[in-house]
Motif scaffolding. Structure first.
Motif, PDB file in Angstrom:
ATOM      1  N   ALA A  36       0.823  -1.211   0.000  1.00 21.83           N
ATOM      2  CA  ALA A  36       0.000   0.000   0.000  1.00 21.83           C
ATOM      3  C   ALA A  36       0.858   1.261   0.000  1.00 21.83           C
ATOM      4  N   VAL A  37       1.972   1.235   0.727  1.00 18.23           N
ATOM      5  CA  VAL A  37       2.871   2.394   0.734  1.00 18.23           C
ATOM      6  C   VAL A  37       3.580   2.514  -0.619  1.00 18.23           C
ATOM      7  N   ALA A  38       4.066   1.377  -1.149  1.00 14.08           N
ATOM      8  CA  ALA A  38       4.773   1.399  -2.426  1.00 14.08           C
ATOM      9  C   ALA A  38       3.875   1.894  -3.557  1.00 14.08           C
ATOM     10  N   LEU A  39       2.581   1.638  -3.461  1.00 16.95           N
ATOM     11  CA  LEU A  39       1.645   2.050  -4.506  1.00 16.95           C
ATOM     12  C   LEU A  39       1.677   3.561  -4.729  1.00 16.95           C
ATOM     13  N   GLY A  40       1.887   4.334  -3.661  1.00 14.37           N
ATOM     14  CA  GLY A  40       1.862   5.784  -3.804  1.00 14.37           C
ATOM     15  C   GLY A  40       3.112   6.368  -4.423  1.00 14.37           C
ATOM     16  N   THR A  41       4.216   5.631  -4.377  1.00 18.16           N
ATOM     17  CA  THR A  41       5.499   6.195  -4.778  1.00 18.16           C
ATOM     18  C   THR A  41       5.545   6.577  -6.249  1.00 18.16           C
ATOM     19  N   ASN A  42       4.943   5.773  -7.111  1.00 23.03           N
ATOM     20  CA  ASN A  42       5.028   6.016  -8.544  1.00 23.03           C
ATOM     21  C   ASN A  42       3.763   6.610  -9.152  1.00 23.03           C
ATOM     22  N   LEU A  99       2.141   9.165   6.942  1.00 16.49           N
ATOM     23  CA  LEU A  99       2.698  10.273   6.167  1.00 16.49           C
ATOM     24  C   LEU A  99       2.565  10.023   4.668  1.00 16.49           C
ATOM     25  N   ALA A 100       2.668   8.758   4.247  1.00 18.98           N
ATOM     26  CA  ALA A 100       2.511   8.444   2.827  1.00 18.98           C
ATOM     27  C   ALA A 100       1.148   8.891   2.310  1.00 18.98           C
ATOM     28  N   GLY A 101       0.093   8.697   3.121  1.00 19.79           N
ATOM     29  CA  GLY A 101      -1.237   9.144   2.712  1.00 19.79           C
ATOM     30  C   GLY A 101      -1.353  10.653   2.685  1.00 19.79           C
ATOM     31  N   LEU A 102      -0.758  11.317   3.675  1.00 21.72           N
ATOM     32  CA  LEU A 102      -0.803  12.775   3.702  1.00 21.72           C
ATOM     33  C   LEU A 102      -0.057  13.371   2.508  1.00 21.72           C
ATOM     34  N   VAL A 103       1.036  12.734   2.117  1.00 21.48           N
ATOM     35  CA  VAL A 103       1.792  13.217   0.958  1.00 21.48           C
ATOM     36  C   VAL A 103       0.954  13.095  -0.310  1.00 21.48           C
ATOM     37  N   SER A 104       0.230  11.976  -0.460  1.00 27.62           N
ATOM     38  CA  SER A 104      -0.637  11.832  -1.636  1.00 27.62           C
ATOM     39  C   SER A 104      -1.683  12.942  -1.681  1.00 27.62           C
ATOM     40  N   LEU A 105      -2.242  13.305  -0.525  1.00 28.65           N
ATOM     41  CA  LEU A 105      -3.204  14.402  -0.493  1.00 28.65           C
ATOM     42  C   LEU A 105      -2.535  15.740  -0.810  1.00 28.65           C
ATOM     43  N   LEU A 106      -1.258  15.880  -0.432  1.00 26.70           N
ATOM     44  CA  LEU A 106      -0.532  17.105  -0.735  1.00 26.70           C
ATOM     45  C   LEU A 106      -0.373  17.304  -2.241  1.00 26.70           C
ATOM     46  N   PHE A 107      -0.308  16.203  -3.005  1.00 29.22           N
ATOM     47  CA  PHE A 107      -0.137  16.312  -4.444  1.00 29.22           C
ATOM     48  C   PHE A 107      -1.381  16.882  -5.136  1.00 29.22           C
ATOM     49  N   ALA A 110      -0.835  20.395  -5.466  1.00 26.05           N
ATOM     50  CA  ALA A 110       0.461  20.576  -6.128  1.00 26.05           C
ATOM     51  C   ALA A 110       0.330  20.693  -7.639  1.00 26.05           C
ATOM     52  N   ALA A 111      -0.822  20.313  -8.190  1.00 29.75           N
ATOM     53  CA  ALA A 111      -1.021  20.445  -9.631  1.00 29.75           C
ATOM     54  C   ALA A 111      -0.918  21.893 -10.089  1.00 29.75           C
ATOM     55  N   GLY A 112      -1.131  22.833  -9.165  1.00 29.61           N
ATOM     56  CA  GLY A 112      -1.034  24.240  -9.526  1.00 29.61           C
ATOM     57  C   GLY A 112       0.079  24.963  -8.811  1.00 29.61           C
ATOM     58  N   SER A 113       0.989  24.218  -8.190  1.00 30.99           N
ATOM     59  CA  SER A 113       2.045  24.854  -7.400  1.00 30.99           C
ATOM     60  C   SER A 113       3.343  24.073  -7.524  1.00 30.99           C
ATOM     61  N   LEU A 114       4.347  24.660  -8.135  1.00 36.46           N
ATOM     62  CA  LEU A 114       5.641  23.991  -8.275  1.00 36.46           C
ATOM     63  C   LEU A 114       6.318  23.744  -6.924  1.00 36.46           C
ATOM     64  N   PRO A 115       6.301  24.699  -5.970  1.00 36.06           N
ATOM     65  CA  PRO A 115       6.901  24.407  -4.658  1.00 36.06           C
ATOM     66  C   PRO A 115       6.261  23.199  -3.963  1.00 36.06           C
ATOM     67  N   LEU A 116       4.928  23.066  -4.069  1.00 30.13           N
ATOM     68  CA  LEU A 116       4.274  21.905  -3.461  1.00 30.13           C
ATOM     69  C   LEU A 116       4.673  20.614  -4.169  1.00 30.13           C
ATOM     70  N   LEU A 117       4.901  20.696  -5.469  1.00 31.40           N
ATOM     71  CA  LEU A 117       5.340  19.513  -6.214  1.00 31.40           C
ATOM     72  C   LEU A 117       6.713  19.063  -5.729  1.00 31.40           C
ATOM     73  N   TYR A 118       7.620  20.027  -5.541  1.00 30.90           N
ATOM     74  CA  TYR A 118       8.936  19.701  -4.989  1.00 30.90           C
ATOM     75  C   TYR A 118       8.800  19.081  -3.594  1.00 30.90           C
ATOM     76  N   GLY A 120       6.241  17.568  -2.214  1.00 28.97           N
ATOM     77  CA  GLY A 120       5.635  16.240  -2.252  1.00 28.97           C
ATOM     78  C   GLY A 120       6.632  15.163  -2.643  1.00 28.97           C
ATOM     79  N   ARG A 121       7.438  15.422  -3.661  1.00 27.96           N
ATOM     80  CA  ARG A 121       8.418  14.419  -4.091  1.00 27.96           C
ATOM     81  C   ARG A 121       9.510  14.223  -3.036  1.00 27.96           C
ATOM     82  N   LEU A 122       9.919  15.302  -2.376  1.00 29.61           N
ATOM     83  CA  LEU A 122      10.906  15.178  -1.301  1.00 29.61           C
ATOM     84  C   LEU A 122      10.371  14.287  -0.187  1.00 29.61           C
TER      85      LEU A 122
END
Length: 405
Positions: A36-42, A99-107, A110-118, A120-122
């Motif tokens: 389930a965690v690995a699913l979010g990575t890609n 945190l993996a779930g919260l990061v997915s919600l952060l994305f 992030a579709a409209g924000s480059l800093p959020l995209l950075y 999220g990937r970090l």
């Protein structure tokens, strides 16, 4: 007969084994949680093509986003394994799975924000570094001394399946579904909720605090040479092969890029081949490592032809060969890690293995740079000599390790 792990002491030390049917239930639950965690990575991988259009990203932006993931990953690997040896596996895996779930919600924004995209990937890199290294140490302890190869297969299949399903799923949803930069992440969060429920049922296996010294692996003398001469080169292929298929080759083969769904399909084929190859690696035993490197070399050769002839139809078989090589290397590497690691530093040794493995994420960037100096097909063809040499080296050196027991 089952060989005793090279790095294992005669007692379990701080590690408490789980017995009977409870062990099998715990192994299944932890395997699903890891998936389930690995699913979010890609999930973001094919969506980078969407972000490039909506945010008007340059190639430098895409490279920086890719690099953010690696920075977070390496930082997490530096401390996570030793921290789990000291404080326990659940203590780290559970909060970072949340945190993996919260990061997915952060994305989503992030579709409209480059800093959020950075950002999220970090953070995805941080989650990956912690969960993958610590969860695999947890699997090894739950499986016990007689189940190390089974634990390695579980870890490899769970992570590879998550890696494989995510880009194919997000690519299709992004191209054909509503809310292309939202729905894929919500699907991941739904699966992760189930994974968190499963993880809550898995018992802790570390009950006495270990030393938890950062960058201290505690390897016995007989384990040090195979750690560097076998484990490190095996780890190289885990991601150096499939990431080239998923990120670089589609851009080199198809002028102007590929549709987002096809990009997801290519990445999915590479990582699905990795998942399929993982159980075969368990049956092959030590031979899985050199065979994985040989598959990687063959994949690079196919990629050379595809790039040189601009043949898009070769992308899928190339991805399959590279993915299979990565899967065989992952299973072989996790099995050897379990064999070499002393119980009191099992988390740290798993983190070291993943640090070697994730160094392969730099290969697409290296090949892109070499392709600028020469033709991309030439760079790929010459680089195929690297996994070919590793395959020969591992074939020779593994014989010595096996003879040494």
């Amino acid at each position: 007969p089952q060989q005793r792990p090279v790095g294992a002491s005669s007692s379990t030390g701080s590690v408490r084994l789980v017995q009977g049917t409870g062990r099998h239930r715990a192994l299944d639950a932890l395997t699903f949680g890891l998936f389930a965690v690995a699913l979010g990575t890609n999930v973001p991988t094919p969506l980078l093509l969407v972000y490039r259009r909506t945010l008007d990203l340059t190639e430098a932006d895409l490279t920086a986003i890719f690099g953010c993931y690696a920075v977070g990953l390496i930082a997490a690997l530096t401390v996570s394994g030793a921290a789990s040896d000291r404080f326990g596996r659940r203590t780290l895996v559970l909060p970072f799975a949340v945190l993996a779930g919260l990061v997915s919600l952060l994305f989503v924004p992030a579709a409209g924000s480059l800093p959020l995209l950075y950002t999220g990937r970090l953070l995805q890199g941080v989650v990956s570094g912690v969960v993958f290294s610590v969860a695999n140490a947890w699997l090894q302890e739950l499986a016990g001394p007689d189940g190390q190869r089974s634990a390695a297969t579980r870890g490899a299949v769970a992570s590879s399946l998550g890696f494989a399903i995510a880009p194919a799923m997000s690519g299709v949803l992004a191209q054909y579904g509503p809310a292309p930069t939202t729905l894929p992440y919500l699907v991941h969060v739904a699966v992760l909720v189930l994974g968190l429920g499963a993880l809550l049922t898995v018992p802790e296996t570390v009950h006495t605090r270990g030393p938890g010294r950062f960058l201290a692996l505690g390897l016995p003398p007989e384990a040090r040479r195979p750690f560097w001469t076998v484990l490190a080169p095996t780890a190289f292929g885990v991601f150096a092969f499939p990431t080239v298929a998923a990120t670089l080759l589609p851009l080199l083969v198809v002028p102007g890029g590929v549709p987002v769904a096809y990009a997801g399909l290519v990445a999915g084929v590479a990582l699905a081949a990795s998942a399929v190859a993982a159980p075969a690696g368990r049956r092959l035993g030590p031979a899985a490592a050199p065979l994985g490197a040989a598959f990687g070399a063959a994949g690079y050769v196919l990629g050379t032809v595809a790039v040189g002839e601009q043949t898009g139809s070769l992308l899928l078989p190339t991805a399959a060969a590279l993915g299979a090589g990565g899967g065989l290397c992952l299973t072989a590497g996790l099995a050897l890690t379990a064999r070499l690691a002393p119980p009191e530093t099992r988390g740290a040794v798993n983190s070291a293995f993943y640090a070697f493995a994730y160094a392969g994420f730099g290969v697409p960037l290296l090949l892109a740079w070499l392709g600028d100096l020469a033709r991309p097909a030439v760079a790929l063809g010459l680089f195929a000599l690297v996994p070919a040499a590793i395959a020969v080296w591992l074939t020779v050196d593994l014989r010595r390790v096996v003879r040494a027991g």
